[in-house]
Write a protein that holds these residues in place. Sequence first.
Motif, short mmCIF file in Angstrom:
data_model
loop_
_atom_site.label_atom_id
_atom_site.label_comp_id
_atom_site.label_asym_id
_atom_site.label_seq_id
_atom_site.Cartn_x
_atom_site.Cartn_y
_atom_site.Cartn_z
N LEU A 174 0.82 -1.21 0.00
CA LEU A 174 0.00 0.00 0.00
C LEU A 174 0.86 1.26 0.00
N ALA A 245 -6.50 3.52 2.81
CA ALA A 245 -6.19 2.10 2.61
C ALA A 245 -6.42 1.36 3.91
N SER A 273 -8.44 1.64 -0.88
CA SER A 273 -7.85 0.34 -1.18
C SER A 273 -8.04 -0.60 0.00
N THR A 334 -6.89 -2.99 -4.71
CA THR A 334 -5.89 -1.99 -4.31
C THR A 334 -5.43 -1.22 -5.54
#
Length: 345
Positions: A174, A245, A273, A334
Amino acid sequence: MRTRLTDLAEQAGVSTATVSRVLNGKAGVASETRQAVLAALDLLGYERPEKLRNRSAGLVGLIVPELTNPVFPAFAQIIESLLSEHGYTPLLCTQSPGGTTEDEYVEMLLDHAVDGIVFISGLHADTQASHDRYERLRSRGMPIVLVNGYAPGVDAPFVSPDDVASVELSVRHLESLGHRKIGLAIGPGRFVPAQRKLAGFADALVRHGLVSDVAEAQEHIVVTLFTVEGGQAAAGELIDSGHTAIVCGSDLMALGAIRAARARGLRVPEDVSVVGYDDSPLIAFTDPPLTTVRQPVSAMGQAAISALLTEISGDRAPRSELLFQPELIVRGSTGAAPGPRLDNP
């Protein structure tokens, strides 16, 4: 018969002559090939001929916490298959809230004179539970193997995934996509796998320069339940506090996180994400296909059964915890970090 032989041969990846030899119980067929033909029989719905029905070498108990999370049926399937290959008949014991407890299942298995027991994510993984129950089993000479959770002092083999490595893989992925505010949605902290993920996540945030210290990392963690609803609730908090995320403690939680994002009119992965954990069966077919960290179920199952069979044979399996490395599986949930949102600049 010709059509049946052809179908079985195609399914098993062998010749019709080999299938014929197996069905007629003739020698000269490798055990792996024989097992492939037997599996083909089962998959295609054919009844095994009487001569192919093995006499059980014994019974082995397999206790799992639930079947709602697809990773537990995956463990059960691989372990049952491995036990069958070695002639053992598995007795699957599934727990459910308000139902039969782990201790009650153990008593039942002892009444059935099982040769060993495999515990998956059992009370050995609960730091608030007494581990004396396992020592009592060992004092009776019962071979046991404990999967997904470590209990210091218990005289048994342990098999676990590397939970710390799993969150490091997620955070690194990430962060490489430009996310600077990454949150963790995790289940109850009294369980060993959750504790390891919590510690690993905090360390990963510090290591990647996303927070200044472990104390600050706690602001990016929400502890809830390992369920879709738990994931939705945790992700809702994290999204509302500006996280772009979310790392989740299970695939089910990740599905809940996606639901939370959509409930807020956000898109996955364009706005948020999401990374799961387990790589459960069918998770690649969600919308969007879930990026997740694959728990090495097959390798762990093989190690667990190898250790159990060693113990059953009277030898001693290693007592050190076997840690298996997870694998990041990148799919469609993602993507690159979004720019500042108008409602959360």
